[in-house]
Design an enzyme around this catalytic site. Structure first.
Site, PDB file in Angstrom:
ATOM      1  N   CYS A   1      -0.758 -24.086 -65.023  1.00 38.31           N
ATOM      2  CA  CYS A   1      -2.092 -24.682 -65.128  1.00 38.31           C
ATOM      3  C   CYS A   1      -2.069 -26.092 -64.559  1.00 38.31           C
ATOM      4  O   CYS A   1      -1.029 -26.597 -64.141  1.00 38.31           O
ATOM      5  CB  CYS A   1      -2.580 -24.714 -66.571  1.00 38.31           C
ATOM      6  SG  CYS A   1      -1.613 -25.833 -67.622  1.00 38.31           S
TER       7      CYS A   1
ATOM      8  N   ASP B   1     -11.504 -38.181 -27.895  1.00 39.43           N
ATOM      9  CA  ASP B   1     -10.524 -37.257 -27.323  1.00 39.43           C
ATOM     10  C   ASP B   1      -9.122 -37.485 -27.856  1.00 39.43           C
ATOM     11  O   ASP B   1      -8.188 -36.808 -27.463  1.00 39.43           O
ATOM     12  CB  ASP B   1     -10.536 -37.331 -25.795  1.00 39.43           C
ATOM     13  CG  ASP B   1     -10.210 -38.730 -25.281  1.00 39.43           C
ATOM     14  OD1 ASP B   1      -9.696 -39.539 -26.064  1.00 39.43           O
ATOM     15  OD2 ASP B   1     -10.486 -39.004 -24.103  1.00 39.43           O
TER      16      ASP B   1
ATOM     17  N   CYS C   1       0.387 -28.588 -65.940  1.00 40.50           N
ATOM     18  CA  CYS C   1       1.734 -28.484 -65.353  1.00 40.50           C
ATOM     19  C   CYS C   1       1.827 -29.335 -64.092  1.00 40.50           C
ATOM     20  O   CYS C   1       2.757 -30.132 -63.927  1.00 40.50           O
ATOM     21  CB  CYS C   1       2.057 -27.040 -65.004  1.00 40.50           C
ATOM     22  SG  CYS C   1       2.035 -25.904 -66.378  1.00 40.50           S
TER      23      CYS C   1
ATOM     24  N   ASP D   1     -17.645 -40.725 -28.609  1.00 39.06           N
ATOM     25  CA  ASP D   1     -17.178 -41.150 -27.296  1.00 39.06           C
ATOM     26  C   ASP D   1     -17.972 -40.369 -26.247  1.00 39.06           C
ATOM     27  O   ASP D   1     -18.366 -39.230 -26.480  1.00 39.06           O
ATOM     28  CB  ASP D   1     -15.676 -40.838 -27.181  1.00 39.06           C
ATOM     29  CG  ASP D   1     -15.142 -41.124 -25.790  1.00 39.06           C
ATOM     30  OD1 ASP D   1     -15.433 -42.209 -25.268  1.00 39.06           O
ATOM     31  OD2 ASP D   1     -14.455 -40.250 -25.229  1.00 39.06           O
TER      32      ASP D   1
ATOM     33  N   ASP E   1      -9.024 -43.176 -27.649  1.00 37.51           N
ATOM     34  CA  ASP E   1      -9.834 -43.434 -28.834  1.00 37.51           C
ATOM     35  C   ASP E   1      -8.997 -43.513 -30.104  1.00 37.51           C
ATOM     36  O   ASP E   1      -9.548 -43.605 -31.202  1.00 37.51           O
ATOM     37  CB  ASP E   1     -10.879 -42.322 -29.006  1.00 37.51           C
ATOM     38  CG  ASP E   1     -11.807 -42.232 -27.819  1.00 37.51           C
ATOM     39  OD1 ASP E   1     -12.299 -43.278 -27.375  1.00 37.51           O
ATOM     40  OD2 ASP E   1     -12.018 -41.123 -27.314  1.00 37.51           O
TER      41      ASP E   1
END
Length: 856
Positions: free
Chosen positions: A12, A651, A15, A452, A655
């Protein structure tokens, strides 16, 4: 270093929270993310620690940990589905075996209450001990079959890190121990009645009382229902990892390699870089590479989501797991094993599913303290009932066990990870690789998207857009001379002109005395004719009369195109315009962002006039031009300083700083390079609509997570008081442990099922090509202090390219109008440098013989 570990023993969210806490305390660990669904853990650590110390920390916390086995050269061989199927088979076996013993146990214990027929033997008080002991014997196999709850539950309780199994173990153990105590009391009172040690009727009444409150059937029912719930839950969870499993199944097991001139079939793990591989029609491509011989069309839909096959000629890249559709070809392997596109996709999807979204931290914090609090509530509940009922142990035990059983934090722990796993898998199916859960969550809050221009909004390479020949010269003649002259040139625009001539099957002529003048243009001799090609300054220096082509070139330049003048033997031959044109889906993507309430900013290093023209054409909100690559990051930072959440789409190369600075960076046009480190999301296709899809998917996933968390919290808020008996004094309502177990299991199944609804996610696409602007209200586009207006005109009657040219000519003849006609969408985009009435525009098109449907 980033290392993945396998973790065992987790059941769970409590844990996973304890494992995470234990590992985070190890010196040198920078970050840790535990994946409850995948039973794995992703740890980033430095030189102060190593895998041994991390594994030890997990072991000390009461769980198991190990490094994953070697995956070999190929993509990871351990399919999630294999482990899940094995786990499911074990759970199904445990449930069915438990049911075999539970059925007679329940019949014997509860049959008299249900009015079911029972032999007289079971109704006689003197036989109560035999009946009780029979129930105990039927309970023992159920306890043994489901012993995992006890081994894990008490182990974590011993390490002061109780989890869901601890609640089940405590609740069922209390019921069993109570039943064992009742066994002794039944024997005690039977003995007293038999030997006359007390009033026989009173002693037999006590025997009957304790025989009715054994609780063996409750313990058996709790364990069986919990196992049923876990089985159903695991079946549902198995569907969440289908995306990774399907990706793994795409990889072929063998490859046909050329060795010493002969084709040899080898396991894909044995393929090496630079091996030549033959692919037949219908075969899957085993590794990444470059085509060296042959031609074919390849279905890359599994990797990119692109439905149409892609043509592959020598020099083209091919990726592992794509399917060869038609011809045969040979390619040279460039990336093998874990370096292939497919292997990197699997890794990214797996890491995203293993990571945690910020919204999950709330659930993790609650889960970390939830179980100890529930145990405390159960003890207080039992004590209050004991006092309130004057020492009724049965009522106190019922309430305490019910609280323990109904409060398992499964639903709370599953609320976020199942939705994240399904969401990231759905993204991968659509060619969108989301590298972290945090990026998936952040996307839904984005207010501004920065795009861009080159390669993102536009094709990234120049193409011929206009060919305006002089009187007496045809387009074909102009292009023949232009392409022939440009062929020896190394200028990027020259490639566009030669490509256009090649596309039209126009033959080229040889050039003599070729000469390039930097900053001006080129000259040469073709079939004895002296030719010039270049800018206006070059022709003016040569004394060539422009014959009005200066105005034509100025109009083209205003539209963001680069006009090239061509002259022969001292007279104008015409003008050819070249531009980096927008991608077909860019305008639709911009409109989709705006429809979602997101501002669109175009960021480019291009000159302001070109950028403004592209911005007008696409309808972006704002254009920022003439920005150096290193300054793009500053622009993103400025937007963030205004309090906006910013997504950057680029790209992934020049960038990179801006992608890293943005709240979410999306790398577009990545092709086979899916591991761009600076981006949070990788778009496999060069399609901006995928960025729109990513935002839509994020919004759906976060909404689903909030629904899951709401129901998980509400379930516990309602369930715990009901089980504790808070409403009993008012409404006589209290939940039994058996119904509590069923409700707990059902809650987990409901949460997982709700998350699986994300598998039906489909990107929303708008069919209308027209921008959402009211008629007669032009859109203003700002850039560098200048502004212009655009209108969109819908036109009926255009059938071919000649119609398109006719309409374009009629509109461009109007003073202050620059028109671009799209034959496919039957629209004309008008750029107005001055105020022109709709009646004038409508009249020009009508006179040309076409019908204007609307002007927006």
């Amino acid at each position: 270093m980033k290392q993945k570990f396998n973790v065992t023993g987790m059941t769970c969210s409590a844990c996973s929270a304890h494992v995470e806490k234990a590992v985070r305390q190890v010196e040198g660990v920078d970050s840790v993310s535990v994946n409850l669904l995948g039973n794995s853990m992703l740890v980033e650590y430095g030189g102060k620690t190593g895998p041994e110390q991390i594994i030890q920390a997990v072991t000390d916390a009461g769980y198991g940990a190990s490094l994953p086995g070697p995956a070999g050269k190929a993509a990871p061989a351990a399919r999630p589905a294999d482990a899940m199927e094995e786990e499911l088979a074990g759970m199904k076996r445990r449930f069915l075996t438990s049911l075999v013993f539970l059925a007679p146990l329940f019949y014997i214990a509860m049959g008299h209450m249900m009015g079911w027929p029972l032999p007289a033997f079971f109704h006689q008080p003197s036989n109560a001990l035999v009946v009780a002991f029979l129930q105990f014997l039927l309970t023992l196999p159920i306890l043994y079959i489901n012993r995992k709850y006890y081994t894990v539950g008490f182990k974590t309780l011993w390490h002061r890190a109780p989890n869901m199994d601890s609640l089940i173990a405590l609740g069922s153990s209390a019921a069993v121990l109570y039943g064992v105590a009742a066994l002794f009391l039944i024997a005690w009172h039977l003995g007293r009645a038999a030997y006359g040690a007390g009033d026989a009727a009173a002693e037999l009444a006590q025997v009957e009382h304790w025989a009715m409150d054994l609780y063996f059937e409750s313990a058996g029912m709790i364990l069986t229902l919990i196992t049923l719930g876990k089985w159903l839950e695991t079946r549902s969870k198995g569907k969440t990892s289908q995306a990774i499993t399907r990706l793994m199944d795409l990889a072929p097991k063998t490859a046909m390699v050329l060795r010493d001139g002969a084709e040899v079939e080898v396991p894909v793990e044995d393929v090496a870089v630079d091996d030549l591989i033959v692919v037949r029609p219908g075969g899957r491509i085993p590794v990444d590479g470059v085509v060296t011989e042959g031609a074919s069309s390849v279905d890359e839909s599994a990797l990119t989501g692109e439905s149409l096959p892609v043509e592959k000629l020598p020099g083209a890249k091919v990726a592992a797991a794509s399917i060869n559709k038609s011809g045969s070809f040979t390619f040279r392997a460039t990336q093998v094993g874990e370096d292939t596109t497919l292997a990197q996709m699997i890794r990214l999807v797996d890491e995203a599913a293993s990571s945690k979204a910020p919204i999950a931290k709330l659930a993790d914090k609650v889960a970390g303290v939830f179980v100890p609090v529930v145990i405390a509530i159960a003890v207080v509940t039992a004590a209050v009932w004991l006092i309130a009922t004057g020492g009724d142990v049965t009522r106190a035990l019922t309430a305490g066990v019910a609280v323990l059983v109904i409060s398992c934090p499964c639903a709370l722990g599953l609320a976020t990870p199942v939705a994240i796993m399904v969401g990231t898998g759905k993204g991968a199916e659509n060619g969108i690789l989301i590298k972290s859960a945090e990026a998936l969550e952040t996307l839904h809050t984005v207010q501004t998207v920065v795009l861009d221009k080159t390669g993102t909004l536009t094709q990234g390479k120049p193409v011929v857009t206009d060919c305006r020949p002089a009187p007496g010269v045809t387009e074909e003649e102009l292009l023949c001379l232009a392409a022939s002259l440009e062929k020896p040139s190394e200028h990027p625009l020259a490639d566009a002109i030669t490509a256009e001539a090649q596309a039209r099957n126009i033959p080229l002529a040889p050039v003599e005395d070729f000469l390039a003048t930097p900053g001006r243009g080129i000259r040469g001799v073709i079939q004895g004719q002296q030719l010039l090609a270049g800018n206006r300054a070059m022709l003016e220096e040569a004394g060539v009369p422009l014959d009005g082509f200066d105005a034509v070139a100025e109009g083209l330049a205003q539209a963001g195109k680069t006009p090239l003048y061509f002259a022969g033997d001292g007279r104008m031959l015409g003008v050819v315009a070249v531009a980096d044109t927008p991608k077909p889906t860019s305008a639709e993507a911009v409109r989709a962002f705006q429809a979602m309430g997101i501002d669109v900013v175009m960021l480019t290093g291009d000159n302001a006039r070109t950028a403004e023209a592209v911005g007008r054409q696409l309808g972006v909100n704002r254009v920022v031009a003439e920005v150096l690559p290193q300054d793009k990051e500053k622009t993103v930072a400025e937007l963030q300083a205004q309090g906006k959440r910013v997504a950057m789409v680029g790209d992934g190369i020049n960038d990179a700083p801006a992608l890293a600075r943005a709240d979410v960076g999306l790398a577009i046009g990545a092709g086979t390079d899916v591991a761009i480190e600076s981006a949070d999301v990788v778009l496999m296709k060069s399609d901006l609509l995928d960025a729109v899809t990513a935002v839509q998917l994020s919004r759906k996933v976060i909404r689903n997570i909030k629904e899951n968390l709401f129901w998980a919290f509400i379930y516990n808020i309602i369930g715990i008081p009901l089980a504790a008996g808070v409403w009993y004094p008012l409404f006589q309502l209290q939940l039994s442990p058996m119904f509590g177990a069923a409700a707990m299991s059902l809650s987990s199944v409901c949460v997982v099922s709700n998350a699986l609804r994300l598998k039906f996610f489909r990107p929303e696409r708008r069919e209308s090509p027209a921008a959402p602007v009211s008629e007669g209200t032009p859109k203003s586009v700002e850039t560098k202090g200048t502004s212009a207006m655009t209108k969109t005109m819908s036109i009926n009657g255009m059938m071919c390219a000649h119609c398109q040219a006719h309409v374009e000519k009629a509109l461009n003849a109007i003073d202050g109008v620059e028109a671009k006609v799209n034959l496919e969408t039957k629209t004309a985009t008008l750029t107005l440098s001055k105020d022109v009435s709709d009646d004038v525009l409508r009249g020009a098109v009508t006179e040309a013989g076409y019908e204007v449907v609307s002007i927006q």
